[in-house]
Scaffold this motif. Structure first.
Motif, short mmCIF file in Angstrom:
data_model
loop_
_atom_site.label_atom_id
_atom_site.label_comp_id
_atom_site.label_asym_id
_atom_site.label_seq_id
_atom_site.Cartn_x
_atom_site.Cartn_y
_atom_site.Cartn_z
N ASN A 1 -2.67 -30.47 41.10
CA ASN A 1 -2.27 -30.53 39.69
C ASN A 1 -1.56 -28.90 39.50
O ASN A 1 -0.84 -28.82 38.54
CB ASN A 1 -3.41 -30.72 38.74
N GLN B 1 3.62 -31.07 43.69
CA GLN B 1 3.70 -32.20 43.02
C GLN B 1 4.98 -32.82 43.22
O GLN B 1 4.99 -34.21 43.12
CB GLN B 1 3.65 -31.60 41.21
N GLU C 1 7.10 -41.41 40.60
CA GLU C 1 6.74 -40.53 39.33
C GLU C 1 5.47 -40.95 38.86
O GLU C 1 4.70 -40.41 38.09
CB GLU C 1 7.77 -40.89 38.23
N TYR D 1 1.67 -39.49 38.70
CA TYR D 1 1.25 -38.21 37.96
C TYR D 1 1.46 -39.20 36.43
O TYR D 1 2.37 -39.94 36.29
CB TYR D 1 2.05 -37.01 37.93
N GLY E 1 1.20 -35.44 33.00
CA GLY E 1 1.24 -34.30 34.28
C GLY E 1 0.30 -34.48 34.97
O GLY E 1 0.43 -33.48 35.97
#
Length: 206
Positions: A51, A57, A66, A69, A73
């Protein structure tokens, strides 16, 4: 100005701690920490690192999409686990992204330590051959039935769900052969703490 901070030790010895799901390795690690030794929790740190590092990421999103996450986020562990659980190739690719980041984080951490021994808790100590960079290794283990019940109670999982996880992990008998010290966790917490103390005394005498 005098620097009062202790100097990091050059020859700090790394002791690896590992164990399969439900073995109690995290409890043993806490006992070791309470005894005054620094413990690096690889699996916990990994959850933070995925994170905290934008480049990592992006690499994970490129690998898994995508949805790796969530809308806030944050790393979606449930989604990622489902993606890689039955896909060995994808799991290896994900590990090849995360493990180098954890390795760098550990190296930064150990450079700040000042004790003769530090302990590194990681679920994949033997699978990734991380024990080869350790001075000694500790395996925390228990009978399969004990481990199954603990995880079922702890995580509210079914017998089949826990069994499927255990079957994907390295067999305990293989880990026992590789470990320098083995702590059996089939009894209560008091016995586990005593066994941990015994192993620490042996390590300190090395």
């Amino acid at each position: 100005m005098i620097n009062d901070e202790p100097e990091p030790r050059v020859n700090t010895k790394i002791i690896g701690i590992t164990g399969g799901i439900g073995s109690g390795k995290s409890t043993v690690s806490k006992y070791i920490e309470e005894a005054g030794f620094p413990v690096y929790y690889s699996d916990i740190r990994a959850k933070t690192i995925v994170n905290d590092q934008p480049q990592l990421q992006q690499q994970i999103k490129e690998l898994l999409g995508e949805n790796a996450y969530d809308e806030n986020g944050l790393y979606d562990r449930k989604y990622v686990s489902e993606m890689v659980f039955n896909n060995e190739e994808l799991l290896l690719k994900l590990n090849s992204l995360i493990h180098p980041a954890v390795k760098t984080d550990f190296e930064n951490w150990i450079s700040q330590q000042t004790t003769d021994f530090v302990f590194k808790e990681t679920a994949l100590l033997f699978e990734l051959k991380l024990n080869e960079s350790c001075y000694k290794s500790i395996l925390v283990t228990a009978d399969d039935n004990c481990r199954l019940k603990r995880v079922m109670d702890r995580d509210n999982k079914t017998y089949r769900e826990v069994e499927s996880i255990m079957l994907k992990q390295m067999p305990e008998k293989d880990k026992v052969k590789l470990a320098d010290f083995v702590i059996f966790n089939n009894d209560g917490l008091e016995e586990l703490q005593q066994e941990t103390k015994k192993v620490l005394e042996e390590i300190k005498s090395l």
